[in-house]
Design a protein around this motif. Structure first.
Motif, short mmCIF file in Angstrom:
data_model
loop_
_atom_site.label_atom_id
_atom_site.label_comp_id
_atom_site.label_asym_id
_atom_site.label_seq_id
_atom_site.Cartn_x
_atom_site.Cartn_y
_atom_site.Cartn_z
N VAL A 1 -5.33 -3.01 6.12
CA VAL A 1 -4.14 -2.75 5.30
C VAL A 1 -3.70 -1.31 5.56
N ASP A 2 -2.67 -1.14 6.37
CA ASP A 2 -2.20 0.19 6.75
C ASP A 2 -1.34 0.82 5.65
N PRO A 3 -1.18 2.15 5.69
CA PRO A 3 -0.26 2.79 4.75
C PRO A 3 1.16 2.21 4.85
N CYS A 4 1.73 1.91 3.72
CA CYS A 4 3.10 1.38 3.57
C CYS A 4 3.26 -0.02 4.17
N SER A 5 2.17 -0.70 4.44
CA SER A 5 2.26 -2.10 4.87
C SER A 5 2.42 -2.99 3.64
N ARG B 1 0.86 -1.18 0.00
CA ARG B 1 0.00 0.00 0.00
C ARG B 1 0.90 1.23 0.00
N HIS B 2 0.50 2.27 -0.72
CA HIS B 2 1.29 3.50 -0.73
C HIS B 2 1.48 4.02 0.68
N ALA B 3 2.54 4.78 0.88
CA ALA B 3 2.81 5.39 2.19
C ALA B 3 1.74 6.43 2.53
N ARG B 4 1.78 6.92 3.77
CA ARG B 4 0.70 7.80 4.22
C ARG B 4 0.66 9.09 3.40
N SER B 5 -0.53 9.43 2.95
CA SER B 5 -0.71 10.62 2.12
C SER B 5 -1.30 11.75 2.93
N SER B 6 -1.32 12.92 2.32
CA SER B 6 -1.93 14.08 2.98
C SER B 6 -3.41 13.85 3.24
N ALA B 7 -4.08 13.08 2.38
CA ALA B 7 -5.49 12.78 2.58
C ALA B 7 -5.70 11.81 3.74
N ASN B 8 -4.79 10.82 3.89
CA ASN B 8 -4.90 9.90 5.02
C ASN B 8 -4.88 10.64 6.34
N GLY B 9 -4.06 11.66 6.42
CA GLY B 9 -3.92 12.41 7.66
C GLY B 9 -5.03 13.40 7.93
N SER B 10 -5.83 13.68 6.90
CA SER B 10 -6.87 14.71 7.08
C SER B 10 -8.28 14.14 7.10
N GLY B 11 -8.42 12.82 6.95
CA GLY B 11 -9.75 12.21 6.99
C GLY B 11 -10.58 12.47 5.75
N VAL B 12 -9.90 12.64 4.61
CA VAL B 12 -10.58 12.91 3.35
C VAL B 12 -10.48 11.68 2.45
N LEU B 13 -11.55 11.37 1.73
CA LEU B 13 -11.54 10.26 0.78
C LEU B 13 -10.94 10.77 -0.52
N ALA B 14 -9.66 10.51 -0.73
CA ALA B 14 -8.94 11.10 -1.86
C ALA B 14 -9.38 10.51 -3.19
N GLY B 15 -9.60 9.21 -3.24
CA GLY B 15 -9.95 8.57 -4.50
C GLY B 15 -8.90 8.84 -5.56
N LYS C 1 -8.47 11.77 -7.01
CA LYS C 1 -8.23 13.22 -7.07
C LYS C 1 -6.75 13.50 -7.31
N ALA C 2 -6.46 14.41 -8.21
CA ALA C 2 -5.08 14.74 -8.54
C ALA C 2 -4.43 15.55 -7.44
N GLY C 3 -3.10 15.47 -7.36
CA GLY C 3 -2.35 16.31 -6.44
C GLY C 3 -2.29 15.82 -5.01
N VAL C 4 -2.67 14.57 -4.77
CA VAL C 4 -2.60 14.01 -3.41
C VAL C 4 -1.27 13.27 -3.27
N GLY C 5 -0.33 13.89 -2.55
CA GLY C 5 0.98 13.29 -2.37
C GLY C 5 1.19 12.79 -0.96
N LEU C 6 2.41 12.38 -0.66
CA LEU C 6 2.74 11.87 0.66
C LEU C 6 2.93 13.02 1.64
N ASP C 7 2.54 12.80 2.90
CA ASP C 7 2.86 13.77 3.94
C ASP C 7 4.26 13.45 4.49
N ASP C 8 4.67 14.16 5.52
CA ASP C 8 6.02 13.96 6.05
C ASP C 8 6.23 12.53 6.56
N THR C 9 5.20 12.00 7.23
CA THR C 9 5.29 10.62 7.71
C THR C 9 5.43 9.65 6.54
#
Length: 248
Positions: free
Chosen positions: A178-182, A8-22, A24-32
Motif C-alpha cells: 500500500v503506497d503513499p496516496c494509493s 493511504r495518506h500522501a508521502r510524509s517527511s518520515a516516509n522520505g527519511s526512513g523513520v518510523l513516524a507512528g 509522533k506529532a508534527g509529521v506532515g507531508l513533504d513536497d511530493t
C-alpha cells in the motif's frame, strides 16, 4: 452495503527519511506528498462521496485538505483509524530496527507482534476493521447501498483491513503493498466483502461507483429482486461465475 475507498495518506517527511513516524506529532507531508494530495481532487472528481473519514494525525488531515476544500466537505475524525502505536519504536530509523528480535516477528508472524510500550498488530486490525464496518453501516443506512465513502488512514492499518476483507490471516498481511496516496477499494455485502482495487496509484476511479438502483416495475419489483433471472447484480453477495465483465 456501501463502497469504501481506503486512501493511504500522501508521502510524509518520515516516509522520505526512513523513520518510523507512528503517532509522533508534527509529521506532515513533504513536497511530493503535497503534490499527491492536490492531484486527488481531479482523480476523484467523478466519484460522489457520501462521507469522508480520517485518522486524527496531521498527515491525513493535510492529504484531504485540497479535496475537502474543493467539495466543501468536512471529515469525520476517527481515532480507531489512527496509525499503529509503535511505542518505543516510534521515531526510530528503520535501519536501526532490523536487528531487533521483534523485527522478524513483525515480518513473519505479525499476529503475535506487540510493540514495546505500544499495541499489537492483532489489536490494530480489530479496531480498524470494526471502525470501517461501523462507518460503512452508517453510510449505508443514511445514503443507501449504492453510496461511496472515503477513509484516509495509514499503510499498516489499510493492509490489516484488506487482509480481513480478503479472508487472509493477519500473518499474510505483509504480502500486501500500500503506497503513499494509493487507493484500495472494498465493497461490503451481507455475507462477504469484494475487494475492487488494491494499491491503485493512478487512473480513472469512476468504475468503482455502483450503478444507480434500477427503477421499479409496475408490480413494485426491481430487476435485482429476481435472482433467478440472470447473473449476480452489482451489489449482490454472490460472485459472478466466469469473472466480471468489467465496468460498462
Amino acid at each position: 452495503m456501501a463502497t469504501v475507498i481506503l486512501l493511504r495518506h500522501a508521502r510524509s517527511s518520515a516516509n522520505g527519511s526512513g523513520v518510523l513516524a507512528g503517532r509522533k506529532a508534527g509529521v506532515g507531508l513533504d513536497d511530493t506528498g503535497q503534490g499527491q494530495a492536490k492531484a486527488l481532487t481531479d482523480r476523484l472528481a467523478a466519484v460522489p462521496l457520501a462521507r469522508v473519514v480520517r485518522s486524527p494525525l496531521e498527515r491525513c488531515e493535510q492529504t484531504l485538505a485540497p479535496l475537502l476544500a474543493a467539495r466543501e466537505l468536512t471529515a469525520h475524525v476517527e481515532p480507531d483509524l489512527s496509525e499503529v502505536d509503535y511505542g518505543e519504536w516510534t521515531g526510530r530509523e528503520l535501519k536501526a530496527l532490523l536487528d531487533e528480535p521483534l523485527w522478524k516477528v513483525v515480518q513473519q508472524h505479525p499476529s503475535a507482534a506487540v510493540f514495546p510500550s505500544g499495541e499489537g498488530l492483532a489489536a490494530v486490525q480489530a479496531r480498524a476493521v470494526a471502525a470501517i464496518r461501523a462507518h460503512d453501516a452508517a453510510v449505508t443506512a443514511e445514503h443507501g447501498a449504492h453510496a461511496v465513502w472515503l477513509a484516509c488512514t495509514h499503510g499498516d492499518v489499510i493492509k490489516a483491513v484488506l487482509a480481513d476483507a480478503l479472508g487472509q490471516h493477519l500473518d499474510s498481511f505483509q504480502r500486501i503493498v500500500v503506497d503513499p496516496c494509493s487507493v484500495s477499494v472494498i465493497r461490503y455485502t451481507e455475507v462477504r466483502p469484494f475487494v475492487l482495487r488494491v494499491n491503485d496509484n493512478g487512473g480513472d476511479l469512476r468504475g468503482i461507483v455502483p450503478p444507480p438502483p434500477a427503477p421499479a416495475t409496475e408490480d413494485g419489483a426491481t430487476p435485482a429482486d429476481s435472482a433467478a433471472a440472470g447473473p449476480a447484480t452489482p451489489l449482490s453477495s454472490d460472485a459472478v461465475i466466469g469473472g466480471s465483465t468489467g465496468a460498462s
